[in-house]
Design a protein around this motif. Structure first.
Motif, PDB file in Angstrom:
ATOM      1  N   LEU A   1      39.849  42.952  40.885  1.00 35.12           N
ATOM      2  CA  LEU A   1      39.579  44.391  40.769  1.00 35.12           C
ATOM      3  C   LEU A   1      39.654  45.062  42.137  1.00 35.12           C
ATOM      4  CD1 LEU A   1      36.502  44.222  38.356  1.00 35.12           C
ATOM      5  CD2 LEU A   1      38.939  44.316  37.768  1.00 35.12           C
ATOM      6  N   LEU A   2      40.056  46.311  42.104  1.00 33.18           N
ATOM      7  CA  LEU A   2      39.998  47.095  43.347  1.00 33.18           C
ATOM      8  C   LEU A   2      38.537  47.386  43.668  1.00 33.18           C
ATOM      9  CD1 LEU A   2      42.942  49.581  42.751  1.00 33.18           C
ATOM     10  CD2 LEU A   2      42.915  47.552  44.207  1.00 33.18           C
ATOM     11  N   PRO A   3      38.214  47.581  44.941  1.00 34.95           N
ATOM     12  CA  PRO A   3      36.790  47.768  45.283  1.00 34.95           C
ATOM     13  C   PRO A   3      36.204  49.054  44.700  1.00 34.95           C
ATOM     14  CG  PRO A   3      38.208  48.115  47.213  1.00 34.95           C
ATOM     15  CD  PRO A   3      39.089  47.546  46.128  1.00 34.95           C
ATOM     16  N   GLY A   4      36.953  50.144  44.756  1.00 32.41           N
ATOM     17  CA  GLY A   4      36.441  51.425  44.237  1.00 32.41           C
ATOM     18  C   GLY A   4      35.014  51.674  44.695  1.00 32.41           C
ATOM     19  N   ASP A   5      34.170  52.061  43.754  1.00 31.66           N
ATOM     20  CA  ASP A   5      32.753  52.290  44.086  1.00 31.66           C
ATOM     21  C   ASP A   5      31.908  51.036  43.912  1.00 31.66           C
ATOM     22  OD1 ASP A   5      33.262  54.902  44.694  1.00 31.66           O
ATOM     23  OD2 ASP A   5      32.797  55.626  42.676  1.00 31.66           O
ATOM     24  N   THR A   6      32.549  49.975  43.418  1.00 32.88           N
ATOM     25  CA  THR A   6      31.773  48.758  43.131  1.00 32.88           C
ATOM     26  C   THR A   6      32.433  47.529  43.773  1.00 32.88           C
ATOM     27  OG1 THR A   6      33.040  48.555  41.071  1.00 32.88           O
ATOM     28  CG2 THR A   6      30.839  49.573  40.920  1.00 32.88           C
ATOM     29  N   PRO A   7      32.484  47.516  45.110  1.00 36.92           N
ATOM     30  CA  PRO A   7      33.180  46.396  45.767  1.00 36.92           C
ATOM     31  C   PRO A   7      32.520  45.044  45.523  1.00 36.92           C
ATOM     32  CG  PRO A   7      32.031  47.769  47.384  1.00 36.92           C
ATOM     33  CD  PRO A   7      31.973  48.501  46.071  1.00 36.92           C
ATOM     34  N   HIS A   8      31.262  45.055  45.071  1.00 43.54           N
ATOM     35  CA  HIS A   8      30.588  43.783  44.806  1.00 43.54           C
ATOM     36  C   HIS A   8      31.097  43.142  43.513  1.00 43.54           C
ATOM     37  CE1 HIS A   8      28.374  46.993  42.863  1.00 43.54           C
ATOM     38  NE2 HIS A   8      27.857  46.115  42.036  1.00 43.54           N
ATOM     39  N   ILE A   9      31.823  43.912  42.691  1.00 45.84           N
ATOM     40  CA  ILE A   9      32.416  43.328  41.475  1.00 45.84           C
ATOM     41  C   ILE A   9      33.881  43.054  41.783  1.00 45.84           C
ATOM     42  CG2 ILE A   9      32.853  43.656  39.025  1.00 45.84           C
ATOM     43  CD1 ILE A   9      30.546  45.722  39.073  1.00 45.84           C
ATOM     44  N   GLU A  10      34.216  41.769  41.890  1.00 40.94           N
ATOM     45  CA  GLU A  10      35.531  41.425  42.436  1.00 40.94           C
ATOM     46  C   GLU A  10      36.543  40.984  41.401  1.00 40.94           C
ATOM     47  OE1 GLU A  10      34.490  38.608  45.481  1.00 40.94           O
ATOM     48  OE2 GLU A  10      33.749  40.176  46.809  1.00 40.94           O
ATOM     49  N   THR A  11      36.071  40.508  40.250  1.00 38.42           N
ATOM     50  CA  THR A  11      37.020  40.038  39.227  1.00 38.42           C
ATOM     51  C   THR A  11      36.606  40.575  37.859  1.00 38.42           C
ATOM     52  OG1 THR A  11      35.804  38.058  38.590  1.00 38.42           O
ATOM     53  CG2 THR A  11      37.275  37.862  40.507  1.00 38.42           C
ATOM     54  N   ALA A  12      37.502  40.348  36.896  1.00 35.05           N
ATOM     55  CA  ALA A  12      37.240  40.797  35.517  1.00 35.05           C
ATOM     56  C   ALA A  12      36.295  39.850  34.776  1.00 35.05           C
ATOM     57  CB  ALA A  12      38.562  40.906  34.764  1.00 35.05           C
ATOM     58  N   LEU A  13      35.869  38.764  35.435  1.00 40.09           N
ATOM     59  CA  LEU A  13      35.031  37.776  34.745  1.00 40.09           C
ATOM     60  C   LEU A  13      33.618  38.298  34.498  1.00 40.09           C
ATOM     61  CD1 LEU A  13      35.939  34.484  36.675  1.00 40.09           C
ATOM     62  CD2 LEU A  13      36.867  35.311  34.486  1.00 40.09           C
ATOM     63  N   GLU A  14      33.085  37.957  33.339  1.00 40.46           N
ATOM     64  CA  GLU A  14      31.658  38.188  33.079  1.00 40.46           C
ATOM     65  C   GLU A  14      30.859  37.041  33.699  1.00 40.46           C
ATOM     66  OE1 GLU A  14      30.951  38.187  28.906  1.00 40.46           O
ATOM     67  OE2 GLU A  14      32.483  39.722  28.516  1.00 40.46           O
ATOM     68  N   HIS A  15      29.568  37.245  33.865  1.00 42.34           N
ATOM     69  CA  HIS A  15      28.747  36.132  34.360  1.00 42.34           C
ATOM     70  C   HIS A  15      28.779  34.995  33.336  1.00 42.34           C
ATOM     71  CE1 HIS A  15      25.745  33.968  36.569  1.00 42.34           C
ATOM     72  NE2 HIS A  15      25.059  33.792  35.440  1.00 42.34           N
ATOM     73  N   GLY A  16      29.075  33.811  33.810  1.00 39.87           N
ATOM     74  CA  GLY A  16      29.142  32.644  32.926  1.00 39.87           C
ATOM     75  C   GLY A  16      30.509  32.411  32.326  1.00 39.87           C
ATOM     76  N   GLU A  17      31.416  33.331  32.501  1.00 41.70           N
ATOM     77  CA  GLU A  17      32.778  33.142  31.995  1.00 41.70           C
ATOM     78  C   GLU A  17      33.508  32.174  32.924  1.00 41.70           C
ATOM     79  OE1 GLU A  17      34.860  36.813  31.490  1.00 41.70           O
ATOM     80  OE2 GLU A  17      36.601  35.875  30.509  1.00 41.70           O
ATOM     81  N   LEU A  18      34.153  31.179  32.340  1.00 44.05           N
ATOM     82  CA  LEU A  18      34.764  30.101  33.124  1.00 44.05           C
ATOM     83  C   LEU A  18      36.285  30.183  33.047  1.00 44.05           C
ATOM     84  CD1 LEU A  18      34.278  27.392  34.698  1.00 44.05           C
ATOM     85  CD2 LEU A  18      34.442  26.252  32.477  1.00 44.05           C
ATOM     86  N   ILE A  19      36.914  30.074  34.206  1.00 44.62           N
ATOM     87  CA  ILE A  19      38.375  29.974  34.213  1.00 44.62           C
ATOM     88  C   ILE A  19      38.732  28.578  33.713  1.00 44.62           C
ATOM     89  CG2 ILE A  19      40.471  30.003  35.628  1.00 44.62           C
ATOM     90  CD1 ILE A  19      38.872  31.707  37.666  1.00 44.62           C
TER      91      ILE A  19
END
Lengths: 767, 327
Positions: free
Chosen positions: B193-211
């Motif tokens: 993800l682009l940083p935008g206003d939420t640079p602490h959110i870096e990927t589309a993954l939810e918590h606990g979602e595993l690649i």
């Protein structure tokens, strides 16, 4: 065996093992992990320290809240300026004006002078507990505006005056420039750099009643002992400093920093041994750096290429808590013959940690600027850069007019140039190509002073045939253990397996700092003299002993080889060392030699031993003593990538006798790599708003790795320099770093036609 | 270091369940990037669930290359199918880190790699990624290594991965499994993800979602592909700029092109602008220069990284010339 012995021995020409490719005697200990470094001594009940550092570059600590940290399990003590013991001033006149390390005692007040200043120490049962506790300590500062921009500091900040020594001038500089047919005036800058030895600095401190033992990663056990004793108000004999192995120093372990004192007061506080090892990040603010320099060089030469004027002005910095002068002009005043010279240094105080010598302090930064400027002038004059240097060769020391003790620089140029193939160089920039790559060839001169410091050593010949030799010197990975073992073995004619050399302990005979490339030249003669003195005692015992075959011979008639003392003219008349000792029922015979002259760094420290055994010609104030060398470098640059690849390096060095080809070559390789790092990648950046060190790990602070370094060819033109010491050896730890950065930037110019005068030359600077 | 608990998960379901149960829990595989941040207090996990021993296979089905998340970087880089069919991927991986790190680092971990901003890595500075809304000292600080695309007034850190630049060019798909058991395919361009206003959110993954895996679609012409990286030293340094390119050429025309850049974006930066400029153009230097100039259009440099525009252009041109010269 007897018949193989030489009937006459050239005692100034120890050759049996010295000079050979002897493997490191401590190599096996190191690769098997048995070598015990300062943070590895397994002391019972050891506790672990972690340094608390300031996170501002200037200001006052208003409050420190340790309450949360103190409640963590395992935390034993937290020392800050609020509860630390008072320490005694370290100031001393023994260091010739400038102060080694920081003129600063930790935890004595609430003032912050630079980012990362040590402002406390946490001691805990484990390292992890100590570090977590340190992270929970809350510090409130009253921040002040730090002074860290060098240009601004030179205008507005306090100055440090290094004295007239660094401001020499002679002749008429303006007149010299007017006579010149070609002139250049350019400014060269070098960044702040850190030593980054593999082993970070570490101290383990242990008290036994009022006696302190400190295992410290120091290049100077005697200096560290003196500083700790002074700081704690102890007599020196109550402090013992041990430094058996040092994992690289490059200067940042040469002088005194706060961590040994912090470990000592922490150990006393918790009444247990304390181990304190700095993190890599902490190394960027705890033990010095090479300061930034801005060097303006003005040169003039006549129609024949002879220099008519050299002006070298250096602007640099030191901290508010220590005095350091980066003497960039020191080499300028001695490297080329020139009738008109002006050297100046201006040093501003900035809110950084205190700079300290870093591999070739002054020589490295200074040769970079001078040798790059000379290349520019040679090009402008239309003269080959090597030829230009030969034209301006200094046949005597240009400032003192003393003759050189031993100088073979022209041979260095010629031999390195031949090995490199310099005669095939097309001087036009950008003219040499291979595929897309631009190829550039550059060269520069290297030089470093020949230092020798007063040193003592002790030799013990044991009744079991072994020999133990010792001196309170150091092995920074440089090979001291190995070459001193070789020298002792050669002196007594023994295989190296029978000799053990001990170092790195303040209880041993005194030696000086392992800095200034001085160790080989200083310790070797002491070791040889001590061995000879011990052997002479055996000879005296034999002569006086009517059971000895040597009874009633004169000492002058007797010599030694292969563990025997015997009559020179009749080698079959003699006996082994063991035989003498066993007959006298003695476990050993020992001799200690001490430096006679503590004054001059060049003067002889001739051994206190008898004629016939020891011949120490010593050094002399009659001569200027320097090592010299020449670097030739090839670079390849893809003009779209702009990344410089150093593809060939050839160097020739005039450094006196080589004591061990293998360790000597490693020193030259290491110094060369160090300088390539300086040329192409090393730089510590400060945050432009806070003045804090922002680059502080080895992912972001780049040093060369394998892929950056080509095969290197090193040539030694071996002319023993007996004016420095009787072995004819000069030190080689730093010379290869001097000049190499200029050779690289000169090669980059030759490849690209671009003059980059601001190190390091990263790809962005070649756009 | 904060106290933490560690457990080796028995299988994927177990791993996901355990991480999902604790908001401060994390997966760990190679740990090569995570450990650095952990030691410096940038990461402060309470619980680590180790998935490194999960099978890491590389398989090919109907032309699609599938890399299990726990394949190591070395395993992928030296795999014959990867080297033959997607040289750009092999080269990108080998341009990153060191052999020792590549032996530990995993495919999934590489996607989760966090940036190298010096301010992010030093907890004594504010950082919007570490502490939302605390500020970004890099914007007016030392920003030589930072991004010139995709930045916001909250964060300008460049994405550090080399491998991800190749994966962006190849149009990879990230297969994941969520705590509720649902699996999904995330297009590579949507993963970071682009940083935008939420640079602490870096990927589309939810918590606990595993690649679970990364799939690379068949792209026969990607045999002609290349990764070129420019850096401050010749190995073990992050990219100043890099280029991942692939060209399909018929006659003297480019019929297909892939272009992505590293070191310039806050995420792996694919450039449709450059690709559009190349497709249909002649395969010559002029076209490559035009594409490079299209690729850098709209770049927003900061005080110390203005050079990245020119350097990225020349690097891109060099990469395209190299690919073009391959037979």
């Amino acid at each position: 065996m007897v018949t193989e012995m030489t009937s006459t021995q050239d005692r100034t020409n120890i050759q049996a093992k010295t000079g050979k490719n002897i493997d490191r005697v401590d190599g096996r200990l190191k690769v098997t992990g048995e070598a015990c470094y300062s943070a590895e001594f397994p002391l019972e009940g050891i506790a672990h320290g972690y340094i608390i550092q300031s996170t501002i570059a200037k200001g006052t600590i208003e409050a420190i809240d340790t309450s949360q940290a103190e409640q963590l399990p395992g935390v034993l003590a937290i020392l800050t300026h609020q509860n630390a013991p008072k320490l005694n001033s370290l100031k001393s006149k023994n260091f010739g004006g400038g102060y080694p390390g920081e003129n600063f005692l930790p935890l004595q007040d609430n003032q912050v002078h630079f980012d990362g200043q040590h402002i406390g120490i946490v001691v805990a049962e484990t390292y992890e507990q100590a570090r977590l506790a340190a992270s929970l300590i809350e510090i409130n500062y009253d921040e002040a505006e730090p002074m860290f921009d060098l240009e601004q500091a030179l205008e507005q900040s306090e100055r440090y005056d290094p004295g007239e020594r660094l401001q020499p001038s002679w002749g008429d500089i303006e007149g010299g420039l007017q006579q010149a047919a070609v002139t250049i005036e350019e400014t060269y800058t070098t960044p702040l750099e850190h030593h980054n030895p593999m082993e970070t600095s570490a101290t383990t401190a242990e008290w036994h009643d009022d006696e302190l033992t400190v295992y410290d990663s120091t290049q100077w056990v005697m200096g560290t002992r003196g500083m700790i004793a002074r700081g704690l108000g102890l007599p020196e004999e109550k402090v013992r400093v041990i430094s058996h192995f040092v994992g690289g120093g490059f200067g940042c372990k040469g002088f005194f920093w706060t961590h040994p004192l912090l470990a000592a007061i922490a150990a006393r506080k918790v009444n247990r041994p304390v181990r304190l090892m700095l993190t890599r990040q902490q190394m960027f603010s705890s033990c010095g750096h090479r300061p930034r320099t801005v060097q303006k060089i003005t040169l003039g030469a006549d129609n024949e290429g002879k220099l008519t004027a050299i002006r070298h002005h250096t602007d640099t910095e030191t901290s508010f808590v220590g005095d350091h002068a980066e003497p960039c002009g020191n080499i300028t005043k001695m490297l080329y013959a020139c009738p008109n010279m002006e050297i100046k240094h201006q040093i501003a105080r900035t809110n950084t940690g205190t700079p300290t010598p870093m591999r070739g302090p002054g020589e490295t930064s200074g040769t970079y600027a001078l040798e790059a400027a000379l290349d520019e002038l040679a090009v402008k004059a239309g003269i080959d850069p090597m030829e230009f240097r030969i034209i301006n060769h200094a046949d005597r020391h240009p400032q003192s007019d003393k003759p050189w003790s031993s100088k073979h620089l022209i041979e260095c140029y010629q031999r390195a140039a031949d090995a490199f193939g310099w005669q095939n160089r097309d001087p036009r920039p950008g003219s040499m190509r291979e595929g897309d790559d631009l190829i550039g060839w550059g060269m520069a001169t290297a030089t470093y002073p020949g230092y020798r410091f007063p040193t003592a050593a002790k030799a013990q010949i044991l009744a079991n045939g072994k020999v133990i030799v010792s001196s309170a010197t150091h092995d920074l990975g440089t090979g001291t253990y190995t070459i001193m073992t070789q020298i002792a073995a050669d002196t007594l004619g023994l295989p190296i397996e029978r000799v053990k050399f001990e170092l790195g302990d303040s209880k041993l005979p005194i030696a000086s700092v392992s800095g200034g490339s001085s160790t080989a030249a200083s310790v070797s003669p002491a070791v040889r003299s001590a061995c000879e003195a011990a052997c002479f005692k055996l000879i005296e015992m034999a002569i006086a002993d009517n059971e000895s075959p040597l009874h009633d011979y004169q000492a002058e008639e007797i010599t030694t080889e292969a563990g025997r003392i015997f009559v020179k003219e009749s080698p079959e008349i003699g006996e082994t060392y063991e035989a003498v000792l066993q007959r006298h029922n003695l476990p050993l015979v020992e001799a200690e030699i001490s430096p006679q002259d503590k004054g001059s760094r060049y003067k002889s420290i001739a051994a206190r031993t008898k004629p016939g055994i020891v011949e120490d010609e010593g050094g002399s104030d009659e001569f200027a003593i320097h090592s010299f060398g020449a670097h030739f470098v090839e670079v390849r640059i893809n003009p779209r990538r702009n990344q410089v690849k150093v593809s060939r390096v050839v160097g020739a060095f005039d450094v006196g006798r080589i004591l061990n080809q293998k360790t000597a070559r490693s020193q030259i390789y290491g110094g060369t790599i160090f300088g390539i790092g300086m040329a192409l990648m090393e730089e510590t950046l400060l945050d432009p708003h806070s003045g804090r060190v922002i680059i502080h790990n080895l992912a972001d602070y780049h040093v060369p790795i394998q892929a950056d370094i080509p095969e290197m060819e090193t040539i030694f033109v071996e002319y023993p320099d007996y004016h420095l010491n009787p072995l004819g050896a000069r030190g080689i730890g730093e010379i290869a770093t001097a000049g190499i950065a200029a050779a690289v930037v000169n090669a980059i110019y030759h490849a690209t036609g671009k003059r980059v005068r601001d190190l390091p030359i990263t790809p962005d600077k070649l756009l | 270091m904060k106290h933490f608990t560690y457990e080796r998960a028995s299988d994927r379901t177990d791993a996901i369940t355990q991480v999902a149960a604790n908001p401060q829990a994390k997966f760990i595989a190679g740990g090569t990037n995570f450990m650095d941040m952990w030691k410096e207090g940038v990461e402060t996990p309470e619980r680590l669930i180790d998935i490194r021993k999960f099978p890491g296979e590389i398989t090919v089905t109907d032309g699609t290359l599938r890399l299990d998340a726990t394949t190591t970087n070395s395993q992928v880089a030296y795999h014959s199918q990867v080297r033959d069919r997607y040289p750009v991927l092999s080269e990108a991986i080998l341009a990153g880190a060191s052999p020792q790190l590549r032996n530990m680092a995993t495919t999934g971990g590489n996607l989760m790699q966090r940036n190298r901003c010096s301010y992010f890595h030093d907890v004594s500075y504010p950082c919007n990624k570490r502490v939302p809304n605390s500020g970004c000292p890099a914007i007016e600080g030392i920003n030589r290594m930072h991004a010139i695309f995709g930045t916001s007034d909250r964060c300008i850190a460049a994405h550090p991965s080399d491998m991800c630049v190749a994966l962006a060019a190849l149009g990879a798909v990230v297969q994941t499994r969520k705590p509720d058991g649902e699996t999904r395919n995330i297009a590579f361009k949507d993963f970071h993800l682009l940083p935008g206003d939420t640079p602490h959110i870096e990927t589309a993954l939810e918590h606990g979602e595993l690649i679970e895996a990364v799939e690379i679609p068949p792209l026969p012409w990607a045999k002609r592909s290349h990764y070129l990286k420019v850096r401050d030293r010749h190995s073990y340094a992050y990219a100043l700029v890099s280029a991942a390119v692939a060209l399909e050429i018929e006659g003297d025309k480019i019929v297909n092109a892939r272009v992505a850049m590293g070191g310039v974006g806050t995420k792996p930066w694919r450039s449709p602008e450059a690709e559009n400029a190349l497709i249909g153009a002649k395969n010559n230097e002029e076209s490559f220069i035009a594409a490079a100039s299209a690729a850098l259009e709209g770049a927003k440099p900061y005080q110390y990284n203005v050079f990245k525009i020119e350097l990225a252009q020349s690097t891109l041109v060099q990469a395209l010339l190299t690919v073009n010269s391959e037979q």
